[in-house]
Motif scaffolding. Structure first.
Motif, mmCIF file in Angstrom:
data_model
loop_
_atom_site.group_PDB
_atom_site.id
_atom_site.type_symbol
_atom_site.label_atom_id
_atom_site.label_comp_id
_atom_site.label_asym_id
_atom_site.label_seq_id
_atom_site.Cartn_x
_atom_site.Cartn_y
_atom_site.Cartn_z
ATOM 1 N N PHE A 1 0.789 -1.175 0.077
ATOM 2 C CA PHE A 1 -0.146 0.037 0.116
ATOM 3 C C PHE A 1 0.877 1.243 -0.047
ATOM 4 O O PHE A 1 0.780 2.191 -0.713
ATOM 5 C CB PHE A 1 -0.947 -0.004 1.416
ATOM 6 C CG PHE A 1 -2.276 0.455 1.056
ATOM 7 C CD1 PHE A 1 -3.214 0.254 0.157
ATOM 8 C CD2 PHE A 1 -2.500 1.721 1.508
ATOM 9 C CE1 PHE A 1 -4.478 1.005 -0.206
ATOM 10 C CE2 PHE A 1 -3.789 2.524 1.652
ATOM 11 C CZ PHE A 1 -4.478 1.839 0.589
ATOM 12 N N GLY A 2 1.782 1.299 0.930
ATOM 13 C CA GLY A 2 2.635 2.568 0.970
ATOM 14 C C GLY A 2 3.530 2.779 -0.465
ATOM 15 O O GLY A 2 3.546 3.769 -0.898
ATOM 16 N N THR A 3 3.913 1.659 -0.964
ATOM 17 C CA THR A 3 4.666 1.826 -2.163
ATOM 18 C C THR A 3 3.804 2.521 -3.260
ATOM 19 O O THR A 3 3.992 3.289 -4.037
ATOM 20 C CB THR A 3 5.106 0.419 -2.697
ATOM 21 O OG1 THR A 3 6.148 0.124 -1.792
ATOM 22 C CG2 THR A 3 5.574 0.378 -4.151
ATOM 23 N N LEU B 1 -0.128 5.926 -7.271
ATOM 24 C CA LEU B 1 -1.155 5.186 -8.025
ATOM 25 C C LEU B 1 -2.523 5.107 -7.313
ATOM 26 O O LEU B 1 -3.472 4.242 -7.895
ATOM 27 C CB LEU B 1 -0.695 3.652 -7.867
ATOM 28 C CG LEU B 1 0.572 3.184 -9.001
ATOM 29 C CD1 LEU B 1 1.171 1.921 -8.708
ATOM 30 C CD2 LEU B 1 -0.104 3.390 -10.412
ATOM 31 N N LYS B 2 -2.810 6.060 -6.455
ATOM 32 C CA LYS B 2 -4.061 6.138 -5.869
ATOM 33 C C LYS B 2 -4.692 5.096 -5.499
ATOM 34 O O LYS B 2 -5.958 4.858 -5.991
ATOM 35 C CB LYS B 2 -4.870 6.814 -6.968
ATOM 36 C CG LYS B 2 -4.170 8.433 -6.954
ATOM 37 C CD LYS B 2 -5.166 9.111 -8.052
ATOM 38 C CE LYS B 2 -4.446 10.651 -8.431
ATOM 39 N NZ LYS B 2 -5.512 11.406 -9.184
ATOM 40 N N PRO B 3 -4.160 4.302 -4.579
ATOM 41 C CA PRO B 3 -4.819 2.942 -4.399
ATOM 42 C C PRO B 3 -6.202 3.324 -3.485
ATOM 43 O O PRO B 3 -6.031 4.198 -2.458
ATOM 44 C CB PRO B 3 -3.994 2.166 -3.388
ATOM 45 C CG PRO B 3 -2.790 3.027 -2.844
ATOM 46 C CD PRO B 3 -2.882 4.181 -3.880
ATOM 47 N N ALA B 4 -7.365 2.612 -3.734
ATOM 48 C CA ALA B 4 -8.301 2.600 -2.884
ATOM 49 C C ALA B 4 -8.353 1.488 -1.927
ATOM 50 O O ALA B 4 -7.575 0.740 -1.761
ATOM 51 C CB ALA B 4 -9.789 2.545 -3.829
ATOM 52 N N THR B 5 -9.392 1.398 -1.097
ATOM 53 C CA THR B 5 -9.510 0.136 -0.243
ATOM 54 C C THR B 5 -10.839 -0.387 -0.089
ATOM 55 O O THR B 5 -11.702 0.454 -0.720
ATOM 56 C CB THR B 5 -8.725 0.500 1.168
ATOM 57 O OG1 THR B 5 -8.554 -0.895 1.901
ATOM 58 C CG2 THR B 5 -9.724 1.302 1.922
ATOM 59 N N ASP C 1 -3.911 9.456 4.911
ATOM 60 C CA ASP C 1 -3.704 8.616 3.761
ATOM 61 C C ASP C 1 -4.872 7.553 3.745
ATOM 62 O O ASP C 1 -5.224 7.344 2.733
ATOM 63 C CB ASP C 1 -2.313 8.197 3.366
ATOM 64 C CG ASP C 1 -1.154 8.881 3.594
ATOM 65 O OD1 ASP C 1 -1.288 10.044 2.658
ATOM 66 O OD2 ASP C 1 -0.125 8.654 4.129
ATOM 67 N N ALA C 2 -5.182 6.995 5.062
ATOM 68 C CA ALA C 2 -5.835 5.959 4.872
ATOM 69 C C ALA C 2 -7.271 6.518 4.646
ATOM 70 O O ALA C 2 -8.224 5.891 3.920
ATOM 71 C CB ALA C 2 -5.993 5.303 6.510
ATOM 72 N N LEU C 3 -8.002 7.736 5.098
ATOM 73 C CA LEU C 3 -8.864 8.410 4.979
ATOM 74 C C LEU C 3 -9.086 8.828 3.339
ATOM 75 O O LEU C 3 -10.151 8.495 2.929
ATOM 76 C CB LEU C 3 -9.065 9.618 5.679
ATOM 77 C CG LEU C 3 -9.541 9.523 7.165
ATOM 78 C CD1 LEU C 3 -9.274 10.804 7.798
ATOM 79 C CD2 LEU C 3 -10.918 8.946 7.309
ATOM 80 N N GLN D 1 7.243 -0.928 6.128
ATOM 81 C CA GLN D 1 7.660 0.273 5.077
ATOM 82 C C GLN D 1 6.367 0.460 4.484
ATOM 83 O O GLN D 1 6.252 1.453 3.761
ATOM 84 C CB GLN D 1 8.738 -0.257 4.310
ATOM 85 C CG GLN D 1 10.113 -0.457 5.112
ATOM 86 C CD GLN D 1 11.229 -0.374 4.152
ATOM 87 O OE1 GLN D 1 10.932 -1.004 2.959
ATOM 88 N NE2 GLN D 1 12.626 -0.571 4.480
ATOM 89 N N GLU D 2 5.569 -0.589 4.536
ATOM 90 C CA GLU D 2 4.031 -0.274 3.647
ATOM 91 C C GLU D 2 2.944 0.532 4.486
ATOM 92 O O GLU D 2 1.987 0.634 3.929
ATOM 93 C CB GLU D 2 3.613 -1.437 3.029
ATOM 94 C CG GLU D 2 4.525 -2.228 1.981
ATOM 95 C CD GLU D 2 4.939 -1.388 1.020
ATOM 96 O OE1 GLU D 2 4.368 -0.594 0.614
ATOM 97 O OE2 GLU D 2 5.927 -1.800 0.178
ATOM 98 N N ARG D 3 3.253 0.801 5.520
ATOM 99 C CA ARG D 3 2.371 1.669 6.242
ATOM 100 C C ARG D 3 1.888 3.128 5.738
ATOM 101 O O ARG D 3 2.910 3.704 5.173
ATOM 102 C CB ARG D 3 2.940 1.823 7.945
ATOM 103 C CG ARG D 3 3.219 0.701 8.862
ATOM 104 C CD ARG D 3 3.516 1.183 10.080
ATOM 105 N NE ARG D 3 3.667 0.021 11.044
ATOM 106 C CZ ARG D 3 4.872 -0.139 11.289
ATOM 107 N NH1 ARG D 3 5.891 0.580 10.938
ATOM 108 N NH2 ARG D 3 5.280 -1.274 12.081
#
Length: 549
Positions: A429-431, A437-441, A480-482, A473-475
């Motif tokens: 996720f952090g990468t 790359l705008k990851p959603a969840t 960001d989470a929001l 490292q991927e935190r």
């Protein structure tokens, strides 16, 4: 809630008295005004309170955090609503094999002979026996009922003898391409995976339209209680074919569609509803803010925890399996090319590194043949990408759409079946954030519970339910989470112009949480945070204080 103010009302609702996070760039404001179904204004009290009138409802946040409504960018709404009525075999409900079998037997007794017993949620890595249930064990507790127990991932099921017979499957039945049938000493154990399950699933009584609508309403109502105002149904047609389209339209017409829903159409050969949808004009973007056609989905592989995700290197164990892949390269490229040329966005399931590479290659070729710089094809799950694949996605405008709830629920299983080197680095996720790359969840419910707080906790800590840290490292940070749960979800659906923030003109979809997530510890978020209030389109649709929906 109270009504205040005098004079002519301009705002229908004003929120104040607590932090209101309106977007990643915009940050926090002190007050928010809503008029009809949209945000009217955001700012401090001095700016917003003059917009109040006699009929304005003032909501005092009392220090609680308000955010844009959450967007679960990958779940199965109809399936989630349906499974809510099945036997619950999640670890918290049936932690032992004995308790699982007892629950199945009790349901069989309650239903009576001949009725299907359907169950979902077990994870063999969390059961006390550390293995899948067996056909003979199901026969013993439900001798007069066909039984299907589906693993939490949805890609593996266990059947008893009556269920196998209902599908016409015995030891002489061939295993289809993209399927798996487990045998021990030449006898079926009851475990079938992927396409091998199709004959039995075809024998299970189909859901009526009334039942499908009830599933939509039940599942969507539950999402509202969690602050989730938007979702993606990630494979419409998987339960009842094209009839699901009619069920959604009727649910919306009758006011029984609780959440904004982005429909992803099942496109797998033999089960595809894309031809019917295309003929009816149901292409990507058709619809409105409440119900719209999104992407087309193909399944390329299975799940890592079920050892069916397609990996370049084998899983641990003597079988040396690489998992299951459902298309040859040529078959996939032909399917993706045809669907892309029809104008659809695509959102295809690929978890293993081999499957992700196969999908990205197919997307690249389709985009080269029919360029579209903003098609936003998605890789659903995208569990084990390589650095090279991440770079290729960035270059081509392809986006990962992961579920960080998987880290919480299944991270330890990934390590157990793949080893630490591959398992700990899954779902980077952090990468993806650092690469833009705008990851959603999301949750992939009913794979995981749509409860957003384990998802938040996993994004912030990379910890599994056991406390294992899956590559710190991927935190990411809390904002960001929001952003992943709001703005990036909207972006993944090409709807960022109407939702995902609480800026003027955006849809007034709001979640109010029992504590301020911006200052809470990850442990507090996981263990002691709830959604207190949900607003959809300027209307309160859930209030925990009164338990109304």
């Amino acid at each position: 809630m109270t009504s205040e103010g005098k004079g002519r009302a301009r705002a229908d609702i004003i929120l104040r008295g607590g932090p209101i996070w309106i977007g990643r760039e915009e940050g926090v404001v002190a007050a928010l005004a809503i008029f009809r179904d949209k945000v009217l204004a955001a700012g401090d009290d001095a700016e917003i309170m003059p917009l109040a009138g006699e009929a304005t409802t003032i909501i005092d946040l009392k220090g609680r955090l308000a955010t844009p409504g959450l967007n679960d960018s990958h779940l199965h709404l109809i399936s989630y609503g349906q499974v809510m009525g099945w036997v619950n075999c999640r670890p918290e409900a049936t932690p032992t094999l004995a308790s699982l079998l007892e629950a199945v037997g009790a349901r069989a007794k309650a239903l009576g002979p001949g009725k299907w017993v359907l169950a979902r949620g077990y994870d063999q890595t969390k059961l006390d026996v550390k293995r899948h249930p067996l056909r003979d064990e199901l026969d013993r507790v439900a001798p007069d009922n066909p039984v299907m127990i589906t693993r939490t991932c949805g890609h593996v099921s266990i059947y008893n003898s009556l269920a196998l017979a209902a599908g016409g499957i015995d030891e002489s039945s061939p295993t289809p391409q993209g399927g798996f049938s487990e045998k021990v000493e030449g006898r079926l154990t009851g475990m079938l995976a992927e396409n091998a399950r199709d004959p039995i699933r075809a024998a299970i009584p189909k859901r009526t339209q009334d039942e499908l609508i009830a599933d939509i309403e039940r599942g969507g109502t539950k999402l509202l209680s969690m602050g989730i105002t938007s979702c993606m149904d990630a494979a419409v047609g998987m339960v009842a074919g094209f009839a699901e389209i009619a069920a959604y339209q009727r649910a919306k017409r009758e006011g029984r569609l609780p959440v904004r829903t982005w429909l992803t159409l099942l496109g797998d050969p033999g089960r595809s509803i894309v031809p019917q949808c295309f003929e009816a004009g149901l292409v990507s973007g058709a619809g409105d803010a409440m119900l719209s056609v999104g992407a087309v989905k193909l399944f390329l592989d299975g799940s890592a925890g079920g050892r069916t995700a397609w990996m370049k290197e084998p899983y641990l164990g003597d079988d040396r399996t690489h998992g299951t892949h459902l298309f040859s390269d040529d078959e996939l490229q032909a399917e993706v090319s045809a669907i892309h040329a029809m104008g659809y966005q695509m959102a295809c399931h690929a978890i293993g590194d081999a499957a992700i590479e196969q999908l990205v290659t197919a997307y690249e070729k389709a985009l080269a043949a029919h360029p579209d710089p903003d098609r936003r094809h998605r890789v659903e799950h995208c569990g084990f990408p390589t650095a090279d694949i991440n770079a290729r996605m960035k270059a081509a405008g392809i986006y990962p759409c992961p579920q960080q709830a998987f880290i919480h629920d299944f991270g330890d299983a990934y390590v157990s079946v793949l080893g630490p080197e591959r398992g700990l680095s899954s779902y980077p996720f952090g990468t993806w954030f650092r690469m833009g790359l705008k990851p959603a969840t999301g949750s992939d419910a009913p794979v995981c519970d749509p409860d957003p707080f384990p998802n938040f906790h996993a994004m912030l800590t990379r910890q599994t339910w056991r406390g294992t840290v899956m590559n710190g490292q991927e935190r990411v940070g809390v904002e960001d989470a929001l952003q992943a749960f709001t703005e990036h979800g909207a972006f993944s659906q090409k709807q960022e112009h109407i939702k995902g923030k609480l800026t003027p003109g955006q849809l007034a979809d709001v979640a109010v949480f029992s504590r301020d997530l911006l200052t809470a510890t990850p442990a507090e978020i996981l263990q002691d945070t709830r959604c207190d209030l949900t607003i959809l389109g300027g209307r309160v649709v859930y209030d925990r204080a009164t338990h109304t929906m």
